[in-house]
Design an enzyme around this catalytic site. Structure first.
Site, short mmCIF file in Angstrom:
data_model
loop_
_atom_site.label_atom_id
_atom_site.label_comp_id
_atom_site.label_asym_id
_atom_site.label_seq_id
_atom_site.Cartn_x
_atom_site.Cartn_y
_atom_site.Cartn_z
N SER A 687 0.83 -1.21 0.00
CA SER A 687 0.00 0.00 0.00
C SER A 687 0.87 1.26 0.00
CB SER A 687 -0.94 0.00 1.21
OG SER A 687 -0.25 -0.27 2.40
N ASN A 690 2.26 1.51 -3.71
CA ASN A 690 1.37 1.57 -4.87
C ASN A 690 0.06 2.31 -4.68
OD1 ASN A 690 3.09 -0.08 -6.53
ND2 ASN A 690 2.44 -1.83 -5.32
N TYR A 691 -0.42 2.44 -3.45
CA TYR A 691 -1.77 2.98 -3.27
C TYR A 691 -1.84 4.26 -2.44
CZ TYR A 691 -3.54 -1.26 -5.40
OH TYR A 691 -3.81 -2.26 -6.31
N ILE A 692 -0.91 4.46 -1.52
CA ILE A 692 -0.91 5.68 -0.72
C ILE A 692 -0.08 6.73 -1.46
CG2 ILE A 692 -0.19 6.74 1.45
CD1 ILE A 692 -0.56 3.97 2.76
#
Length: 733
Positions: A687, A690-692
């Site tokens: 995370s 790639n996502y935060i």
């Protein structure tokens, strides 16, 4: 939106980027660039437009750390050097085009070493007898033999796929002269395993100096492949090494696990570089499959792997301008969603009650993607793992418990089990009940009228480029922002890092970023617990010495000395014994390391000097052993009597200061243990990478005065250099 409004918005966006610069003249005046902190986040990215202009490297003067003194240097002299880092984030629009580059030059790829045959005495045994294999088949047998004690080799699917490919290679290379090998159960790979296991141990036991030399030689060989010249500037290349042949592992319960990954040859590879760039020389006796000059793509080489038939690429590294721009656009797209999210939610909530079944399915799927961060999901081939997402959920993947509880149980990406029991919107619950209604049965699709393309078409009505993945990125970053907002800015750096990791963990749980608890986890926890125990022992020991010096201290500060009675003789002796064993082990390891180091130096020194140094090492080792044993004897005696040596240098103030230091160390180690325990089954890295939005991590570091090194590894600091330089303590997602 009118043209006039668009122009105004674009103008406002451009004005948010403030720079003060002076152009270099012939006399070599220094270029200075001031970056407005939030310039990247507020800037609108242009549509794809071919770029023809030359891009130059930003030169920034930076202070160099003082060098060690040399005969020709001044200790107080500070030198300056130019940093050639290409800071694309100062003007990302310049690289956002269909034409990716004008000139590209690189050195190609590195191939794995050729197979080294097994010694003649190391054989595969079949039906209890050693057999001779053709070299090609021997290599494949070695792949399995090397993994013999692993969980992979115990997997029946792995065994079946390996043996099938092994037999094919055996047949193609002439077969086994002694017998037909047609039963996996009769194959004995133990001798091959022992050979490779011994080689692994030999490699591990190499002295540090020899390991360092091997590493340096490897780096020297790879140096020219690590970088390429892109439009005249140096950019780092990512995976320039071709994967060696071996047995495919796959993630999770992959149906092709154990299949043979064949050796990639130069003839399988297509290179991509500039028309005028020199073509890298292929290995002797080989030719490249194809050489292209396609400047609309951002890869340097490609080939097709034989397992799934997927195309593999050699691309620019994670910290390259191309990857950076891709990341920036991804997070900016997620930020853009916040302008539309309320409208989307209102729409899908109204459609939950639609008379049209397709609308109800679209609305319910969007609800699940938005609220529970499910992936969209798509069709899978028969030879792929049975992983699903929202659109590909089947009848058996959800269980309904009135009034509004849904249990999800399916394999998600990488065959990670997604198991959650959640409360859902009452209307969404009713819809899922309808979607499971007779004649539906296990194996049937839950959303039988829906696929990702239909869902994405619905998303596009609200925002260009909106997909299910954008929802995940948006909700992950929004969750992280909310979590950071709830953290109180107080405590030590370590306490703040633990709070940050707790926030990161909430995002990882939302995105179902699980991991198998590492095998070494329990041993690591035990080691930290023992470390804490030993520090408490040292602390109590210091307090007891203080009371030996002055018994009246306990009356003056009862709370401070309260724990002195907690440590029994038996427990103290147990801690001292464990500590003793480790100390003697450390002394022995140092001795072994010194011997190995001397053995490595033997070639460059005389026999007499070697003998002299050997004796010196032995003598030094004996002294250390004797000293350690004496200390152990003293500590064990103290533990039995619970009376401790008082040194002439001891004062109450000095002992109190040592106790305070131990308290701080115990506190920090306990925080480390808590963090390790809570994050054991959750992958924080996925995370965070790639996502935060990385600017949230940078904001936290700057706002809470936490060194960025505590939150980002070196790799992530390089990857997200654009975020580190462009976000400040007030940045918000």
């Amino acid at each position: 939106m009118t043209d006039q409004k668009l122009k105004k918005e674009k103008s406002d966006s451009i004005n948010s980027v403030k720079r003060k610069s002076k152009t270099d003249d012939e006399s070599g005046s220094k270029k200075k660039i001031k970056i407005e902190k939030d310039n990247v986040s507020n800037k609108k990215l242009k549509k794809s437009i071919p770029i023809k202009k030359e891009i130059t490297t930003t030169k920034v003067k930076k202070e160099k750390i003082k060098k060690e003194s040399t005969p020709n240097s001044d200790d107080n002299e500070e030198e300056e050097e130019e940093d050639d880092t290409f800071k694309w984030w100062e003007n990302p629009d310049d690289l956002d085009g269909e034409v990716k580059w004008e000139t590209l030059e690189h050195s190609g790829v590195i191939f794995p070493p050729e197979y080294e045959p097994l010694p003649k005495n190391v054989k595969l045994y079949y039906d209890g007898k050693p057999v001779t294999l053709p070299i090609e088949a021997e290599e494949v047998a070695g792949f399995f033999g090397a993994l013999l004690e692993s969980e992979h080799a115990k997997n029946p699917v792995f065994q079946k796929n390996f043996f099938k490919d092994f037999q094919n290679v055996l047949k193609d290379s002439g077969g086994c002269p002694e017998t037909d090998i047609n039963s996996f159960e009769k194959c004995d790979f133990s001798k091959i395993f022992q050979y490779y296991d011994k080689k692994r141990e030999e490699k591990k036991s190499l002295p540090a100096s020899e390991k360092k030399l091997i590493k340096e030689e490897k780096e020297k060989l790879e140096e020219k492949y690590k970088y390429c010249l892109l439009d005249g500037r140096k950019e780092q290349v990512g995976n320039f090494r071709i994967e060696p042949p071996g047995l495919f592992r796959g993630r999770g319960a992959h149906p092709k696990t154990g299949a043979l990954k064949r050796r990639v040859q130069p003839e399988d590879i297509t290179l991509n570089l500039g028309k005028d760039a020199p073509i890298p020389t292929p290995p002797n006796g080989h030719n490249w499959g194809e050489v292209r000059h396609d400047n609309t793509v951002a890869w340097l080489a490609m080939w097709k792997e034989n397992i799934m038939g997927n195309v593999k690429y050699v691309r620019f590294s994670q910290n390259s301008s191309f990857k950076g721009i891709s990341d920036l656009k991804k997070f900016e797209k997620a930020r853009e969603l916040k302008k539309h999210i309320d409208k989307i939610r209102a729409d899908y909530r109204s459609k939950l009650k639609s008379n049209l079944m397709i609308d109800r399915q679209i609305a319910t799927a969007t609800y699940l993607i938005d609220v529970f961060a499910l992936r969209a999901g798509g069709e899978k081939r028969d030879d792929e793992a049975d992983t699903v997402g929202c659109c590909s959920l089947r009848f058996e993947h959800i269980f309904l418990k009135p009034p509004n509880i849904v249990i999800f149980d399916f394999l998600g990406k990488d065959s990670i089990r997604f198991y959650q029991e959640v409360q859902v919107d009452q209307q969404a619950f009713k819809n899922m009940k309808i979607f499971k209604k007779d004649p539906k049965k296990p194996g049937d699709d839950l959303f039988d009228r829906l696929d990702p393309s239909i869902l994405n078409k619905y998303f596009q009505e609200f925002m260009t480029g909106l997909t299910a993945k954008v929802f995940r990125t948006y909700n992950a970053s929004k969750t992280m922002q909310d979590q950071i907002d709830s953290i109180v800015n107080e405590g030590t750096v370590n306490e703040k890092v633990v709070a940050f990791n707790a926030a990161n963990r909430e995002v990882a749980i939302l995105c179902n970023h699980q991991r198998t608890i590492p095998k070494a986890h329990q041993a690591g926890v035990q080691k930290i617990n023992e470390k804490i125990e030993e520090m408490i022992w040292q602390k109590i020991k210091l307090k007891r010495i203080m009371l030996q010096m002055d018994k009246t201290m306990k009356k003056k500060d009862m709370a401070f000395f309260e724990e002195t009675s907690d440590l029994t003789k038996e427990k103290e002796l147990e801690i001292v014994t464990r500590w003793s064993e480790r100390e003697l082990e450390k002394v022995q390891k140092k001795f072994e390391k010194d011997k190995e180091k001397l053995k490595f130096e033997k070639k460059s020194i005389s026999t007499e000097e070697y003998k002299k140094k050997t004796e010196e090492i032995k003598e030094e080792h004996k002294k250390k052993v004797d000293k350690t044993k004496e200390m152990i004897k003293q500590f064990k005696s103290e533990a039995r009597k619970q009376k401790y040596e008082e040194k002439s240098t001891y004062t109450a103030e000095k002992l109190k200061a040592q106790v305070d230091k131990l308290d701080e160390r115990i506190k920090n180690t306990s925080l480390q243990l808590k963090d390790k325990e809570e994050n054991s089954a959750v992958s924080l890295g996925t995370s965070k990478m790639n996502y935060i939005d990385p600017r949230l991590t940078v904001m936290f570091a700057k706002k809470f005065d936490v060194p960025i090194e505590k939150l980002f590894t070196k790799t992530l600091r390089e990857k997200f250099a654009w975020a580190i330089e462009s976000a400040d303590a007030d940045w918000r997602f």
